[in-house]
Every structure is written in C-alpha cells, then in structure tokens.
Design a protein around this motif. Sequence first.
Motif, mmCIF file in Angstrom:
data_model
loop_
_atom_site.group_PDB
_atom_site.id
_atom_site.type_symbol
_atom_site.label_atom_id
_atom_site.label_comp_id
_atom_site.label_asym_id
_atom_site.label_seq_id
_atom_site.Cartn_x
_atom_site.Cartn_y
_atom_site.Cartn_z
ATOM 1 N N LEU A 1 -7.836 -1.487 5.847
ATOM 2 C CA LEU A 1 -8.669 -0.415 6.399
ATOM 3 C C LEU A 1 -8.814 0.673 5.345
ATOM 4 N N GLU A 2 -10.034 1.174 5.213
ATOM 5 C CA GLU A 2 -10.272 2.271 4.288
ATOM 6 C C GLU A 2 -11.148 3.298 4.982
ATOM 7 N N ALA A 3 -10.673 4.543 5.011
ATOM 8 C CA ALA A 3 -11.461 5.643 5.556
ATOM 9 C C ALA A 3 -11.940 6.490 4.382
ATOM 10 N N ARG A 4 -13.243 6.725 4.312
ATOM 11 C CA ARG A 4 -13.816 7.552 3.254
ATOM 12 C C ARG A 4 -14.331 8.838 3.870
ATOM 13 N N GLY A 5 -13.926 9.953 3.268
ATOM 14 C CA GLY A 5 -14.376 11.259 3.735
ATOM 15 C C GLY A 5 -15.542 11.750 2.908
ATOM 16 N N TYR A 6 -16.572 12.264 3.581
ATOM 17 C CA TYR A 6 -17.790 12.725 2.917
ATOM 18 C C TYR A 6 -18.039 14.207 3.200
ATOM 19 N N ASN A 7 -18.476 14.906 2.184
ATOM 20 C CA ASN A 7 -19.024 16.261 2.300
ATOM 21 C C ASN A 7 -20.368 16.265 1.601
ATOM 22 N N LYS A 8 -21.389 16.720 2.306
ATOM 23 C CA LYS A 8 -22.760 16.750 1.762
ATOM 24 C C LYS A 8 -23.180 15.373 1.242
ATOM 25 N N GLY A 9 -22.749 14.325 1.937
ATOM 26 C CA GLY A 9 -23.141 12.967 1.605
ATOM 27 C C GLY A 9 -22.381 12.326 0.460
ATOM 28 N N ARG A 10 -21.460 13.055 -0.161
ATOM 29 C CA ARG A 10 -20.679 12.522 -1.291
ATOM 30 C C ARG A 10 -19.255 12.216 -0.857
ATOM 31 N N THR A 11 -18.717 11.101 -1.349
ATOM 32 C CA THR A 11 -17.325 10.751 -1.074
ATOM 33 C C THR A 11 -16.418 11.739 -1.798
ATOM 34 N N VAL A 12 -15.518 12.382 -1.041
ATOM 35 C CA VAL A 12 -14.598 13.351 -1.644
ATOM 36 C C VAL A 12 -13.132 12.922 -1.519
ATOM 37 N N THR A 13 -12.841 11.999 -0.608
ATOM 38 C CA THR A 13 -11.467 11.525 -0.452
ATOM 39 C C THR A 13 -11.465 10.204 0.295
ATOM 40 N N LYS A 14 -10.332 9.524 0.251
ATOM 41 C CA LYS A 14 -10.191 8.302 1.033
ATOM 42 C C LYS A 14 -8.726 8.077 1.350
ATOM 43 N N ASP A 15 -8.493 7.277 2.370
ATOM 44 C CA ASP A 15 -7.140 6.882 2.752
ATOM 45 C C ASP A 15 -7.195 5.401 3.081
ATOM 46 N N ILE A 16 -6.191 4.673 2.619
ATOM 47 C CA ILE A 16 -6.148 3.231 2.832
ATOM 48 C C ILE A 16 -4.893 2.859 3.600
ATOM 49 N N VAL A 17 -5.067 1.994 4.587
ATOM 50 C CA VAL A 17 -3.963 1.428 5.360
ATOM 51 C C VAL A 17 -4.194 -0.072 5.380
ATOM 52 N N GLU A 18 -3.173 -0.848 4.998
ATOM 53 C CA GLU A 18 -3.370 -2.290 4.986
ATOM 54 C C GLU A 18 -2.138 -3.019 5.492
ATOM 55 N N THR A 19 -2.362 -4.228 5.941
ATOM 56 C CA THR A 19 -1.282 -5.079 6.405
ATOM 57 C C THR A 19 -0.418 -5.456 5.212
ATOM 58 N N THR A 20 0.876 -5.308 5.360
ATOM 59 C CA THR A 20 1.803 -5.654 4.289
ATOM 60 C C THR A 20 2.430 -7.016 4.566
ATOM 61 N N THR A 21 3.129 -7.514 3.574
ATOM 62 C CA THR A 21 3.897 -8.735 3.755
ATOM 63 C C THR A 21 5.332 -8.339 4.106
ATOM 64 N N ALA A 22 6.227 -9.296 4.148
ATOM 65 C CA ALA A 22 7.620 -9.049 4.542
ATOM 66 C C ALA A 22 8.320 -8.109 3.559
ATOM 67 N N PRO A 23 9.292 -7.341 4.042
ATOM 68 C CA PRO A 23 10.075 -6.490 3.149
ATOM 69 C C PRO A 23 10.766 -7.340 2.078
#
Length: 190
Positions: A59-81
């Motif tokens: 999953l990737e969330a991209r934050g926009y201000n005035k139509g431009r990407t200014v930040t993002k956060d990524i959450v993904e499924t991991t494998t075993a510890p």
Amino acid sequence: MHLFPHWNWQGKEGNPIKLYAYTNCEEVELFFNGKSIGKKKSIPFTKLEWELIYKPGKLEARGYNKGRTVTKDIVETTTAPSQIALNSDCNTLKADGCDVAVIKVAIKDAMGRVVPVADNQVKFSIDGPGKIIGTGNGDPSSHEPDKATQRKAFNGFCLVLIQTDKTAGEIRLKASSETLKSAEVILKSE
C-alpha cells in the motif's frame, strides 16, 4: 502523513480491512500494488478512510498539495521475522554512573522491514562498564517485569535501557532470540 494499520493480516485473506490516513496535505491518493484505489480530499483534524479486501501486497499513500506529490507513506506485507536490529539514541555515554542509553529493538524480516505482528522473546546480555536497568515494549497489557534481561516484542518492537558505571570503557549489548539472527551494539563510556 501516516497510513495505518499494518498490512499483515494472515488468515484474513478475502475479508474487508479498513485503512486510515492522517495528513496535513490537501489530497491523498491510495495505491495497492501500484494501482490507484482513488483520491480523497482531506478535512482538517479528520482521518481519511478506505476499505479494501485483504490480500498481501504493498500500500502506498501519496499526499498532494496543489496537485503535486509532497509526501508518501508505504505499508506492505512482510515475511516472517528473521533478525533483530538495535538502534541506540547515542553512541557515547559519560562514565558517571548515571548516564543512560535507550536502545530500540526491532524485529525485522529478511528484507529489513519491521514485522508489525512480531512478538518474539528477546534476551539481552551485557559486557563492559554498564548494566541493564530496564526493558519495555509499550504493551499496556504486559505483566512482564520492567527490570529484567529479556522482553517480549510488541508490534515488532521493544527497548532496553543501559546505564553506565563509573569506569570508562566499551559496553557491548547483545540481543538474541531463539529463531532470529542476533544483534549487537557497542557504546563508549568516557
């Protein structure tokens, strides 16, 4: 921006999972495995919400201000510890019998990602002019003693506090767990 919760829901494949984002951006677009799920306009002091059918991925969330990407956060499924990682808030301490280092302990998979559902028992040993004065994990329901040489991880993390004695030298802290690759951190006491 902060996207949550984690995306490790083994056993819940095919079930709907709610996702949230806190942001100060004007808009947020959510992507799953590179495909857009849609944009949402943010409302101050309110979290954004999506619902997705769970399957492992990124999953990737991209934050926009005035139509431009200014930040993002990524959450993904991991494998075993598979490994322990240690990160100290400092590398050098005063040899005064009072100075303390806070060592953050993370349980990671083979790709170096924190496993957000890891609850491995981590054992600590120390060598040199210092001592373990406490452990913690942030779990409000934990009944483990805070003054101990081991701690169970909670949501992939725990911590240990090291205090110097009045002798200068090198302090070595080792963290190990039965099924994980161990880690060591070296601190200087001056």
